[in-house]
Design a protein around this motif. Sequence first.
Motif, PDB file in Angstrom:
ATOM      1  N   LEU A 327     -60.426  13.302  52.539  1.00 10.13           N
ATOM      2  CA  LEU A 327     -60.729  12.110  53.084  1.00 10.13           C
ATOM      3  C   LEU A 327     -60.765  11.041  52.226  1.00 10.13           C
ATOM      4  N   GLY A 328     -61.429  11.155  51.123  1.00 15.44           N
ATOM      5  CA  GLY A 328     -61.476   9.870  50.140  1.00 15.44           C
ATOM      6  C   GLY A 328     -60.211   9.727  49.471  1.00 15.44           C
ATOM      7  N   LEU A 329     -59.471  10.513  49.328  1.00 12.77           N
ATOM      8  CA  LEU A 329     -57.848  10.377  48.901  1.00 12.77           C
ATOM      9  C   LEU A 329     -57.411   9.362  49.763  1.00 12.77           C
ATOM     10  N   GLY A 330     -57.231   9.790  51.077  1.00 16.19           N
ATOM     11  CA  GLY A 330     -56.659   9.172  51.981  1.00 16.19           C
ATOM     12  C   GLY A 330     -57.399   7.575  52.081  1.00 16.19           C
ATOM     13  N   LEU A 331     -58.633   7.351  52.162  1.00 15.87           N
ATOM     14  CA  LEU A 331     -59.144   6.119  52.223  1.00 15.87           C
ATOM     15  C   LEU A 331     -58.683   5.261  50.983  1.00 15.87           C
ATOM     16  N   ALA A 332     -58.734   5.954  49.788  1.00 19.90           N
ATOM     17  CA  ALA A 332     -58.539   5.178  48.467  1.00 19.90           C
ATOM     18  C   ALA A 332     -57.005   4.534  48.678  1.00 19.90           C
ATOM     19  N   GLY A 333     -56.100   5.258  49.133  1.00 19.91           N
ATOM     20  CA  GLY A 333     -54.866   4.833  49.167  1.00 19.91           C
ATOM     21  C   GLY A 333     -54.735   3.749  50.102  1.00 19.91           C
ATOM     22  N   LEU A 334     -55.374   3.861  51.386  1.00 17.06           N
ATOM     23  CA  LEU A 334     -55.546   2.473  52.202  1.00 17.06           C
ATOM     24  C   LEU A 334     -56.315   1.494  51.508  1.00 17.06           C
ATOM     25  N   VAL A 335     -57.276   1.787  50.987  1.00 11.55           N
ATOM     26  CA  VAL A 335     -57.937   0.389  50.202  1.00 11.55           C
ATOM     27  C   VAL A 335     -57.024  -0.293  49.180  1.00 11.55           C
ATOM     28  N   ASN A 336     -56.131   0.554  48.550  1.00  7.96           N
ATOM     29  CA  ASN A 336     -55.224  -0.047  47.587  1.00  7.96           C
ATOM     30  C   ASN A 336     -54.161  -0.833  48.430  1.00  7.96           C
ATOM     31  N   ILE A 337     -53.721  -0.258  49.383  1.00 10.57           N
ATOM     32  CA  ILE A 337     -52.741  -1.187  50.241  1.00 10.57           C
ATOM     33  C   ILE A 337     -53.212  -1.995  51.322  1.00 10.57           C
ATOM     34  N   LEU A 338     -54.330  -2.118  51.725  1.00  8.66           N
ATOM     35  CA  LEU A 338     -54.877  -2.945  52.637  1.00  8.66           C
ATOM     36  C   LEU A 338     -56.140  -4.048  52.164  1.00  8.66           C
ATOM     37  N   ASN A 339     -56.872  -3.691  51.362  1.00 13.44           N
ATOM     38  CA  ASN A 339     -57.655  -4.448  50.697  1.00 13.44           C
ATOM     39  C   ASN A 339     -58.748  -4.893  51.697  1.00 13.44           C
ATOM     40  N   PRO A 340     -59.481  -4.069  52.559  1.00 14.98           N
ATOM     41  CA  PRO A 340     -60.447  -4.269  53.570  1.00 14.98           C
ATOM     42  C   PRO A 340     -61.613  -4.610  52.971  1.00 14.98           C
ATOM     43  N   ASP A 341     -62.372  -5.373  53.734  1.00 16.81           N
ATOM     44  CA  ASP A 341     -63.782  -5.944  53.195  1.00 16.81           C
ATOM     45  C   ASP A 341     -64.817  -4.682  53.692  1.00 16.81           C
ATOM     46  N   ARG A 342     -64.291  -3.737  54.660  1.00 16.54           N
ATOM     47  CA  ARG A 342     -65.426  -3.098  55.223  1.00 16.54           C
ATOM     48  C   ARG A 342     -64.577  -1.748  55.929  1.00 16.54           C
ATOM     49  N   ILE A 343     -65.227  -0.683  55.633  1.00 19.48           N
ATOM     50  CA  ILE A 343     -64.432   0.598  56.262  1.00 19.48           C
ATOM     51  C   ILE A 343     -65.488   1.121  57.109  1.00 19.48           C
ATOM     52  N   VAL A 344     -65.073   1.458  58.561  1.00 20.35           N
ATOM     53  CA  VAL A 344     -65.941   2.069  59.345  1.00 20.35           C
ATOM     54  C   VAL A 344     -65.403   3.400  59.914  1.00 20.35           C
ATOM     55  N   LEU A 345     -66.153   4.436  59.642  1.00 27.64           N
ATOM     56  CA  LEU A 345     -65.879   5.691  60.006  1.00 27.64           C
ATOM     57  C   LEU A 345     -66.578   6.343  61.191  1.00 27.64           C
ATOM     58  N   SER A 346     -65.640   6.875  62.195  1.00 22.88           N
ATOM     59  CA  SER A 346     -66.341   7.317  63.345  1.00 22.88           C
ATOM     60  C   SER A 346     -65.741   8.813  63.679  1.00 22.88           C
ATOM     61  N   GLY A 347     -66.050   9.221  64.853  1.00 24.57           N
ATOM     62  CA  GLY A 347     -65.918  10.733  65.193  1.00 24.57           C
ATOM     63  C   GLY A 347     -66.391  11.709  63.928  1.00 24.57           C
ATOM     64  N   LEU A 348     -65.814  12.600  63.824  1.00 28.00           N
ATOM     65  CA  LEU A 348     -66.139  13.650  62.846  1.00 28.00           C
ATOM     66  C   LEU A 348     -66.333  12.901  61.383  1.00 28.00           C
ATOM     67  N   HIS A 349     -65.464  11.898  60.950  1.00 27.63           N
ATOM     68  CA  HIS A 349     -65.682  11.411  59.776  1.00 27.63           C
ATOM     69  C   HIS A 349     -66.900  10.629  59.619  1.00 27.63           C
ATOM     70  N   LEU A 350     -67.577  10.264  60.712  1.00 28.87           N
ATOM     71  CA  LEU A 350     -68.957   9.822  60.767  1.00 28.87           C
ATOM     72  C   LEU A 350     -69.879  10.806  60.153  1.00 28.87           C
ATOM     73  N   ASP A 351     -69.694  12.073  60.561  1.00 29.88           N
ATOM     74  CA  ASP A 351     -70.711  13.132  60.322  1.00 29.88           C
ATOM     75  C   ASP A 351     -70.385  13.686  58.613  1.00 29.88           C
ATOM     76  N   LEU A 352     -69.164  13.519  58.311  1.00 28.67           N
ATOM     77  CA  LEU A 352     -68.789  13.616  57.036  1.00 28.67           C
ATOM     78  C   LEU A 352     -69.491  12.744  55.975  1.00 28.67           C
ATOM     79  N   LEU A 353     -69.367  11.574  56.494  1.00 33.89           N
ATOM     80  CA  LEU A 353     -69.986  10.548  55.500  1.00 33.89           C
ATOM     81  C   LEU A 353     -71.559  10.617  55.490  1.00 33.89           C
ATOM     82  N   ALA A 354     -72.052  11.062  56.534  1.00 32.69           N
ATOM     83  CA  ALA A 354     -73.528  11.307  56.537  1.00 32.69           C
ATOM     84  C   ALA A 354     -73.927  12.658  55.629  1.00 32.69           C
ATOM     85  N   ALA A 355     -73.206  13.613  55.697  1.00 34.39           N
ATOM     86  CA  ALA A 355     -73.351  14.706  54.931  1.00 34.39           C
ATOM     87  C   ALA A 355     -73.138  14.656  53.319  1.00 34.39           C
ATOM     88  N   ALA A 356     -72.016  13.831  53.085  1.00 36.92           N
ATOM     89  CA  ALA A 356     -71.924  13.681  51.717  1.00 36.92           C
ATOM     90  C   ALA A 356     -71.409  12.215  51.159  1.00 36.92           C
TER      91      ALA A 356
END
Length: 411
Positions: A327-356
């Motif tokens: 997931l981190g690899l994917g998010l990094a690629g998206l950040v490099n392309i899109l330059n967002p000022d915030r990333i929101v994770l939902s669904g299962l990814h929300l729980d992955l964020l909470a766990a690690a």
Amino acid sequence: MPAAAEHRRPAPDRGRSLLGPALELVHTGRAPTRSALTTALDVTRATAGAVTGELEALGLITVDSRPAGGGRGRPSHRLAVNPAGPVVVAAQIHADSLSVALAGLGGRLEEARYLPLPGATDPVRMLRAITEAGADLARATTRRCLGVGLALPNPVTEPDGTALAALHFAWPSGTPVADLFAQEVRRADFGPRARTPLPSAVANDANLAALAEHRHGAGRDARHLLLVTSGHRGVGGALVIDGRLHTGSAGLALEVGHLTVDPQGRRCVCGNRGCLNAETDPEALFVAADRTPDPGTPLLDQARRLARSAADDPGAAAAVAHVVDRLGLGLAGLVNILNPDRIVLSGLHLDLLAAAPERLAAVVADRCLWGRSGRVPIVPAQVDHAGLAGAAELAWQPYLQDPQAVYAGRG
């Protein structure tokens, strides 16, 4: 005229052109008082009073005559969406179920109703099943129903509303889902209080979840909001720029689920290997943990429980680490392309964020062009049932643009 008021917007036709912007400000909680609305619209107090009076007369908001505030200056009246006002039907097709709910303004969903998929999953039968479930809810309420919004787990083109690559069901590519859904809405009985004809609209579920988070959740005030989510199956993403969804030239932008994060990884439903879809969804977590989910329980619910057990279960912790790295690899690629000022994770990814949380942030920073100095906040989603909430936003959109449209139609 006082100098401070000279630049303010005039009030043509008692501010009717401001009804939509004013309603959206109340709807999103950015104007809890008439004073805040006056400032946000940059109008005079008289114009703000006229606008709120008309929205109240339409049955969309309430104006509390008891003034808010007790500090310096003139106290201001409280504004809120009308809890007895009209509703829309929010509907969502998941990979393994259907859900429907009624929704008022303010991002308020009533209790959601979940249904199994029909025995036949062709477009007409599925759209008919979810339309009839929504019509049941509309007939049971005493509030007027103004429209229906549907969230789909696959790309939907704009403006024609065709479903491309309906990967979870055997739908033909290019199914005219918006037209088919409109036909089912026309034939269904939404009760005597429903607007006739009842407007309907269809969009991708991740796009709608991002819209809901931007208006009512963790994405508030973000200028460039990236949402990435994993629902019952697969991964979706969406980008909101200055309050508007970025959907590309034909509504097909941000298919983040098919970003490759492991060329030797699991086979994706699209035919490629190692897509974010196949490496970070609920099934991927079970594969990484070498466990078999219970076929009688929704997969997403089981995967979320598995992720939450990582603190006490070494096998679950190892699986979470494996999936988080991808997931981190994917998010990094998206950040490099899109330059967002915030990333929101939902669904299962929300729980992955909470766990690690630290592990995920470190992977993104290490793979991001700007490294740790350009770290983008990664935050958990706040809106429950975000796909449904976004479907409600879709159905409410015509009235946010033109509140007087609530007068149209019988009912």
